[in-house]
Design an enzyme around this catalytic site. Structure first.
Site, PDB file in Angstrom:
ATOM      1  N   ASP A  60      49.089  46.316  51.470  1.00 41.02           N
ATOM      2  CA  ASP A  60      48.275  47.430  51.945  1.00 41.02           C
ATOM      3  C   ASP A  60      46.921  46.950  52.460  1.00 41.02           C
ATOM      4  O   ASP A  60      46.356  45.972  51.956  1.00 41.02           O
ATOM      5  CB  ASP A  60      48.026  48.429  50.815  1.00 41.02           C
ATOM      6  CG  ASP A  60      49.176  49.406  50.647  1.00 41.02           C
ATOM      7  OD1 ASP A  60      50.259  49.167  51.228  1.00 41.02           O
ATOM      8  OD2 ASP A  60      48.998  50.398  49.927  1.00 41.02           O
ATOM      9  N   HIS A 205      47.592  43.877  47.389  1.00 38.25           N
ATOM     10  CA  HIS A 205      46.412  44.083  48.242  1.00 38.25           C
ATOM     11  C   HIS A 205      45.751  42.727  48.519  1.00 38.25           C
ATOM     12  O   HIS A 205      44.743  42.386  47.899  1.00 38.25           O
ATOM     13  CB  HIS A 205      45.414  45.013  47.553  1.00 38.25           C
ATOM     14  CG  HIS A 205      45.947  46.366  47.221  1.00 38.25           C
ATOM     15  ND1 HIS A 205      46.686  46.627  46.088  1.00 38.25           N
ATOM     16  CD2 HIS A 205      45.829  47.549  47.888  1.00 38.25           C
ATOM     17  CE1 HIS A 205      47.002  47.904  46.061  1.00 38.25           C
ATOM     18  NE2 HIS A 205      46.510  48.488  47.139  1.00 38.25           N
TER      19      HIS A 205
END
Length: 243
Positions: A60, A205
């Site tokens: 992400d 992430h």
């Protein structure tokens, strides 16, 4: 006087009951907005049922100069495809990095333009967020399906309705080793390997500068899961493998 007292008590009970109902309803909606496995409209997938040892790595945010090249190098060295859920404003800021991801053969997903929470928003705002980011993704040269992942996993009415009306799939996850706190690389890797099962979608992430531990964990995650017989696929490939 007695009648007035009884009316007052009934009104108090009614008001208290209504307040409880409102609070319970609001709590329920918040739980649904945060759910990784349910939404009111359309298709949501947090993992798939499959007899094969398949796993999808998903990343992400970004693209960002701190993380894109190191991440692509790690994936290339291990010949692993992944799915990148990119933010429109970051693509606009770093279009060359987004093109690098697409050119490397990875899947690109939509993570909204602004990364604002998509609850309590209007349908037109949702459309603008999704469509502006879609256009930026297409400008990279990517031609595959564009799945959507809500920022922070939050969705309620407007977003799922929009996606359903456009035949789009909401992608969440069942493994998220670096979302809470600031775990070190070894902890991120161990948590991921321990929790992955066939059909898992892993959320990581690795893009921004502060996410060096996540970047360091990706190589060990891939190596350990390969040793356990897992094969890495994109989200679209995983969806195609559903029973």
């Amino acid at each position: 006087m007695i009648m007035k007292s009884r009316r007052a008590r009934r009104w108090t009970i009614t008001a208290a009951t209504a307040l409880v109902v409102v609070i319970a309803g609001a709590y329920t909606l918040l739980q649904i907005a945060d759910s990784r496995t349910f939404q009111f409209f359309g298709t949501l997938v947090n993992r798939v049922e499959t007899g094969e040892k398949l796993v999808a790595l998903t990343f992400d945010d970004g693209p960002d100069p701190a993380g894109t090249k190191p991440l692509l190098d790690t994936l290339k060295s291990r010949q692993v495809p992944a799915t990148f859920f990119l933010i429109g404003r970051d693509i606009a800021a770093h279009p060359g990095l987004a093109k690098d991801i697409a050119a490397a053969g990875h899947e690109l997903g939509n993570h909204s333009f602004s990364h604002d929470r998509m609850i309590g928003v209007t349908p037109s705002w949702v459309a603008d967020e999704v469509e502006a980011t879609d256009a930026l993704i297409r400008a990279t040269g990517y031609t595959g399906d564009i799945h959507f992942r809500p920022p922070n996993g939050k969705k309620l009415f407007a977003l799922p309705r929009y996606l359903a009306s456009h035949g789009r799939t909401t992608i969440t996850w069942d493994v998220e080793p670096d979302s809470a706190g600031t775990p070190d690389a070894a902890t991120i890797a161990k948590t991921t390997v321990d929790q992955v099962r066939p059909g898992s979608i892993v959320l990581l992430h690795p893009m921004y500068a502060a996410r060096e531990p996540t970047r360091q964990a990706i190589g060990p995650i891939v190596d350990a899961l390969k040793q356990r017989g897992f094969r890495f696929v994109t989200v679209s490939q995983l969806l195609a493998a559903r029973r």
